[in-house]
Scaffold this motif. Sequence first.
Motif, mmCIF file in Angstrom:
data_model
loop_
_atom_site.group_PDB
_atom_site.id
_atom_site.type_symbol
_atom_site.label_atom_id
_atom_site.label_comp_id
_atom_site.label_asym_id
_atom_site.label_seq_id
_atom_site.Cartn_x
_atom_site.Cartn_y
_atom_site.Cartn_z
ATOM 1 N N GLU A 36 0.818 -1.214 0.000
ATOM 2 C CA GLU A 36 0.000 0.000 0.000
ATOM 3 C C GLU A 36 0.854 1.268 0.000
ATOM 4 O OE1 GLU A 36 -0.092 -1.749 4.179
ATOM 5 O OE2 GLU A 36 -0.425 -2.502 2.205
ATOM 6 N N ASP A 37 2.179 1.127 0.177
ATOM 7 C CA ASP A 37 3.072 2.272 0.143
ATOM 8 C C ASP A 37 3.551 2.591 -1.272
ATOM 9 O OD1 ASP A 37 2.937 2.479 2.897
ATOM 10 O OD2 ASP A 37 4.719 1.266 3.221
ATOM 11 N N LEU A 38 3.131 1.789 -2.262
ATOM 12 C CA LEU A 38 3.558 2.023 -3.638
ATOM 13 C C LEU A 38 3.141 3.416 -4.087
ATOM 14 C CD1 LEU A 38 2.634 -1.335 -5.372
ATOM 15 C CD2 LEU A 38 4.903 -0.414 -5.050
ATOM 16 N N PRO A 39 3.979 4.086 -4.868
ATOM 17 C CA PRO A 39 3.576 5.399 -5.364
ATOM 18 C C PRO A 39 2.397 5.245 -6.319
ATOM 19 C CG PRO A 39 5.612 4.679 -6.402
ATOM 20 C CD PRO A 39 5.292 3.667 -5.340
ATOM 21 N N VAL A 40 1.378 6.038 -6.111
ATOM 22 C CA VAL A 40 0.173 5.952 -6.929
ATOM 23 C C VAL A 40 -0.015 7.288 -7.627
ATOM 24 C CG1 VAL A 40 -2.326 5.607 -6.883
ATOM 25 C CG2 VAL A 40 -0.860 4.301 -5.362
ATOM 26 N N SER A 41 -0.435 7.221 -8.876
ATOM 27 C CA SER A 41 -0.665 8.424 -9.656
ATOM 28 C C SER A 41 -1.595 9.379 -8.917
ATOM 29 C CB SER A 41 -1.274 8.035 -10.995
ATOM 30 O OG SER A 41 -1.768 9.167 -11.649
ATOM 31 N N ARG A 42 -1.344 10.666 -9.029
ATOM 32 C CA ARG A 42 -2.160 11.676 -8.375
ATOM 33 C C ARG A 42 -3.616 11.577 -8.819
ATOM 34 N NH1 ARG A 42 -0.949 17.662 -9.869
ATOM 35 N NH2 ARG A 42 -0.769 16.417 -11.704
ATOM 36 N N VAL A 43 -3.856 11.245 -10.092
ATOM 37 C CA VAL A 43 -5.226 11.113 -10.599
ATOM 38 C C VAL A 43 -5.941 9.985 -9.871
ATOM 39 C CG1 VAL A 43 -6.591 10.531 -12.622
ATOM 40 C CG2 VAL A 43 -4.679 12.103 -12.835
ATOM 41 N N LEU A 44 -5.252 8.862 -9.651
ATOM 42 C CA LEU A 44 -5.879 7.746 -8.940
ATOM 43 C C LEU A 44 -6.177 8.120 -7.489
ATOM 44 C CD1 LEU A 44 -3.921 4.647 -10.243
ATOM 45 C CD2 LEU A 44 -6.246 5.320 -10.792
ATOM 46 N N ARG A 45 -5.281 8.877 -6.861
ATOM 47 C CA ARG A 45 -5.525 9.296 -5.475
ATOM 48 C C ARG A 45 -6.747 10.196 -5.397
ATOM 49 N NH1 ARG A 45 0.572 9.889 -4.588
ATOM 50 N NH2 ARG A 45 0.227 11.767 -5.765
ATOM 51 N N TRP A 46 -6.889 11.142 -6.338
ATOM 52 C CA TRP A 46 -8.066 12.016 -6.337
ATOM 53 C C TRP A 46 -9.330 11.217 -6.564
ATOM 54 C CZ3 TRP A 46 -8.536 16.512 -4.272
ATOM 55 C CH2 TRP A 46 -7.452 17.369 -4.191
ATOM 56 N N GLN A 47 -9.275 10.255 -7.497
ATOM 57 C CA GLN A 47 -10.464 9.432 -7.768
ATOM 58 C C GLN A 47 -10.825 8.608 -6.542
ATOM 59 O OE1 GLN A 47 -12.479 9.482 -10.465
ATOM 60 N NE2 GLN A 47 -13.794 8.137 -9.303
ATOM 61 N N ASP A 48 -9.817 8.058 -5.853
ATOM 62 C CA ASP A 48 -10.064 7.271 -4.654
ATOM 63 C C ASP A 48 -10.685 8.142 -3.565
ATOM 64 O OD1 ASP A 48 -9.907 4.849 -3.100
ATOM 65 O OD2 ASP A 48 -8.286 5.802 -1.989
ATOM 66 N N ALA A 49 -10.156 9.358 -3.407
ATOM 67 C CA ALA A 49 -10.704 10.274 -2.405
ATOM 68 C C ALA A 49 -12.153 10.625 -2.735
ATOM 69 C CB ALA A 49 -9.856 11.537 -2.331
ATOM 70 N N PHE A 50 -12.418 10.860 -4.005
ATOM 71 C CA PHE A 50 -13.786 11.181 -4.419
ATOM 72 C C PHE A 50 -14.715 9.990 -4.140
ATOM 73 C CE2 PHE A 50 -17.125 11.060 -7.672
ATOM 74 C CZ PHE A 50 -17.776 12.256 -7.383
ATOM 75 N N ALA A 110 -19.069 7.478 -1.012
ATOM 76 C CA ALA A 110 -19.510 6.355 -0.175
ATOM 77 C C ALA A 110 -19.895 6.842 1.221
ATOM 78 C CB ALA A 110 -18.419 5.296 -0.091
ATOM 79 N N HIS A 111 -19.111 7.775 1.768
ATOM 80 C CA HIS A 111 -19.395 8.309 3.108
ATOM 81 C C HIS A 111 -20.706 9.087 3.096
ATOM 82 C CE1 HIS A 111 -18.617 9.968 7.054
ATOM 83 N NE2 HIS A 111 -18.838 11.187 6.572
ATOM 84 N N LEU A 112 -20.909 9.920 2.084
ATOM 85 C CA LEU A 112 -22.144 10.698 2.003
ATOM 86 C C LEU A 112 -23.367 9.797 1.813
ATOM 87 C CD1 LEU A 112 -20.933 13.734 -0.101
ATOM 88 C CD2 LEU A 112 -21.430 13.682 2.339
ATOM 89 N N LEU A 113 -23.206 8.760 1.009
ATOM 90 C CA LEU A 113 -24.302 7.807 0.834
ATOM 91 C C LEU A 113 -24.622 7.087 2.132
ATOM 92 C CD1 LEU A 113 -23.470 6.329 -2.674
ATOM 93 C CD2 LEU A 113 -25.393 7.813 -2.084
ATOM 94 N N ALA A 114 -23.594 6.731 2.889
ATOM 95 C CA ALA A 114 -23.803 6.055 4.163
ATOM 96 C C ALA A 114 -24.502 6.993 5.167
ATOM 97 C CB ALA A 114 -22.470 5.573 4.738
ATOM 98 N N LEU A 115 -24.105 8.267 5.149
ATOM 99 C CA LEU A 115 -24.769 9.234 6.024
ATOM 100 C C LEU A 115 -26.230 9.404 5.647
ATOM 101 C CD1 LEU A 115 -22.105 12.059 6.443
ATOM 102 C CD2 LEU A 115 -22.904 10.468 8.179
ATOM 103 N N GLY A 116 -26.497 9.452 4.355
ATOM 104 C CA GLY A 116 -27.882 9.584 3.896
ATOM 105 C C GLY A 116 -28.714 8.376 4.258
ATOM 106 N N ALA A 117 -28.125 7.193 4.230
ATOM 107 C CA ALA A 117 -28.840 5.970 4.556
ATOM 108 C C ALA A 117 -29.178 5.930 6.052
ATOM 109 C CB ALA A 117 -28.017 4.748 4.177
ATOM 110 N N ARG A 118 -28.308 6.495 6.908
ATOM 111 C CA ARG A 118 -28.561 6.491 8.348
ATOM 112 C C ARG A 118 -29.698 7.431 8.736
ATOM 113 N NH1 ARG A 118 -22.749 7.482 10.501
ATOM 114 N NH2 ARG A 118 -21.755 6.085 9.052
ATOM 115 N N THR A 119 -29.800 8.555 8.041
ATOM 116 C CA THR A 119 -30.835 9.528 8.404
ATOM 117 C C THR A 119 -32.202 9.149 7.858
ATOM 118 O OG1 THR A 119 -30.317 10.904 6.473
ATOM 119 C CG2 THR A 119 -29.187 11.423 8.556
ATOM 120 N N ALA A 120 -32.242 8.277 6.866
ATOM 121 C CA ALA A 120 -33.515 7.903 6.245
ATOM 122 C C ALA A 120 -34.303 6.923 7.065
ATOM 123 C CB ALA A 120 -33.242 7.293 4.863
#
Length: 143
Positions: A114-128, A133-143
Amino acid sequence: MRLNLSDAVDDLAPPPPPCFFNRSSWMLYLKSAAAAQNHKGSQPVIIVAADGEPAFNTRLSYCADCTQAKSLEMQGKGRCNPYHLSDDPEPVHAGGWQASDTAAPPRTKTQRPEDLPVSRVLRWQDAFDRLVAHLLALGARTA
């Protein structure tokens, strides 16, 4: 002359990356991607030279289709290797990938997968993806 992409994948595909469980699943993925490669925005699996000779695209970004869950599972098992096909891919404007002129730094004995250097584009996509996923999980809890 028309090229059958499925046959070209059979003839030219390299061994599967560690994240694919077997060659069969790798070949199914490649054939599906090859069938879609002529659609706008799809990256080529098989590249055809001017003389008509097909070649496998070693800059293929198979990680682009990975899910967050699969990525985390493979990282945990030490089987996530975005650089299986080429040494150090960097994104290019057409949505494809090209190998960098500089090689990745050598790994130390204590470096984890997991320490391998990863392209900046992949890191941004992973963060997005994690944010969604976090926002969807929050929405599912409030529903």
